[in-house]
Design a protein around this motif. Sequence first.
Motif, PDB file in Angstrom:
ATOM      1  N   LEU A   1       0.830  -1.204   0.000  1.00 35.55           N
ATOM      2  CA  LEU A   1       0.000   0.000   0.000  1.00 35.55           C
ATOM      3  C   LEU A   1       0.866   1.257   0.000  1.00 35.55           C
ATOM      4  CD1 LEU A   1      -2.699  -1.157   2.533  1.00 35.55           C
ATOM      5  CD2 LEU A   1      -3.028  -0.806   0.076  1.00 35.55           C
TER       6      LEU A   1
ATOM      7  N   SER B   1       2.047   2.094  -3.386  1.00 31.85           N
ATOM      8  CA  SER B   1       1.017   2.810  -4.143  1.00 31.85           C
ATOM      9  C   SER B   1       0.986   4.283  -3.757  1.00 31.85           C
ATOM     10  CB  SER B   1      -0.362   2.188  -3.897  1.00 31.85           C
ATOM     11  OG  SER B   1      -0.401   0.868  -4.383  1.00 31.85           O
TER      12      SER B   1
ATOM     13  N   VAL C   1      -6.477  -0.779   4.459  1.00 29.28           N
ATOM     14  CA  VAL C   1      -6.606  -0.760   2.997  1.00 29.28           C
ATOM     15  C   VAL C   1      -7.548   0.364   2.577  1.00 29.28           C
ATOM     16  CG1 VAL C   1      -7.384  -2.034   0.956  1.00 29.28           C
ATOM     17  CG2 VAL C   1      -6.074  -3.216   2.743  1.00 29.28           C
ATOM     18  N   ASP C   2      -8.727   0.403   3.208  1.00 30.15           N
ATOM     19  CA  ASP C   2      -9.701   1.439   2.859  1.00 30.15           C
ATOM     20  C   ASP C   2      -9.153   2.837   3.087  1.00 30.15           C
ATOM     21  OD1 ASP C   2     -11.547  -0.491   2.148  1.00 30.15           O
ATOM     22  OD2 ASP C   2     -12.731  -0.307   3.991  1.00 30.15           O
TER      23      ASP C   2
ATOM     24  N   ILE D   1      -6.022   3.974   3.296  1.00 30.41           N
ATOM     25  CA  ILE D   1      -4.927   4.360   2.398  1.00 30.41           C
ATOM     26  C   ILE D   1      -5.429   4.520   0.969  1.00 30.41           C
ATOM     27  CG2 ILE D   1      -2.733   3.595   1.394  1.00 30.41           C
ATOM     28  CD1 ILE D   1      -2.016   2.516   4.202  1.00 30.41           C
ATOM     29  N   GLU D   2      -6.285   3.614   0.532  1.00 29.60           N
ATOM     30  CA  GLU D   2      -6.818   3.743  -0.828  1.00 29.60           C
ATOM     31  C   GLU D   2      -7.655   5.011  -0.987  1.00 29.60           C
ATOM     32  OE1 GLU D   2      -8.720   0.004  -1.713  1.00 29.60           O
ATOM     33  OE2 GLU D   2      -6.807  -0.906  -2.316  1.00 29.60           O
TER      34      GLU D   2
ATOM     35  N   ILE E   1      -5.244   7.964  -1.287  1.00 28.48           N
ATOM     36  CA  ILE E   1      -4.637   7.976  -2.621  1.00 28.48           C
ATOM     37  C   ILE E   1      -5.651   8.447  -3.666  1.00 28.48           C
ATOM     38  CG2 ILE E   1      -3.709   6.491  -4.452  1.00 28.48           C
ATOM     39  CD1 ILE E   1      -2.370   4.859  -2.161  1.00 28.48           C
ATOM     40  N   GLU E   2      -6.877   7.965  -3.540  1.00 35.66           N
ATOM     41  CA  GLU E   2      -7.933   8.392  -4.459  1.00 35.66           C
ATOM     42  C   GLU E   2      -8.165   9.900  -4.363  1.00 35.66           C
ATOM     43  OE1 GLU E   2     -12.711   7.762  -4.796  1.00 35.66           O
ATOM     44  OE2 GLU E   2     -11.502   6.006  -4.277  1.00 35.66           O
TER      45      GLU E   2
ATOM     46  N   VAL F   1      -1.349   8.693   5.126  1.00 38.24           N
ATOM     47  CA  VAL F   1      -1.074   7.285   4.866  1.00 38.24           C
ATOM     48  C   VAL F   1      -0.298   6.658   6.028  1.00 38.24           C
ATOM     49  CG1 VAL F   1       0.287   5.756   3.370  1.00 38.24           C
ATOM     50  CG2 VAL F   1      -1.239   7.465   2.364  1.00 38.24           C
TER      51      VAL F   1
END
Length: 101
Positions: A9, A12, A63-64, A66-67, A70-71, A93
């Motif tokens: 992650l 990313s 996961v949620d 960090i994603e 990033i989004e 993050v």
Amino acid sequence: MAGPTIGALLESAVAAEEALAELGETIEDEWSYVNDLRQAWTDRLDEVAAGPTGAREASPEIVDAIELAIEEAGLVHDPHRAIDWLSTLPQVVLLAAESLA
């Protein structure tokens, strides 16, 4: 099925950081500042990814978080905001990676 590692992650997040830096570099007078920020934060993200935290499997909450960060960074299209996000994204993050674990 196992989830991604925190390190994956963070990789990313480094890619998102690179995209922000490329946008921020379009402001000629900020080139050095942008690259200093990029280097400092990508070094920190890489350091955490390579350590014991990075090897751990990420919980769905990590996961949620960090994603989503990033989004959100991917929605930045203004170079000045991109420069702001060069510090914001890695801090969010890292907070998610270290506090939700």
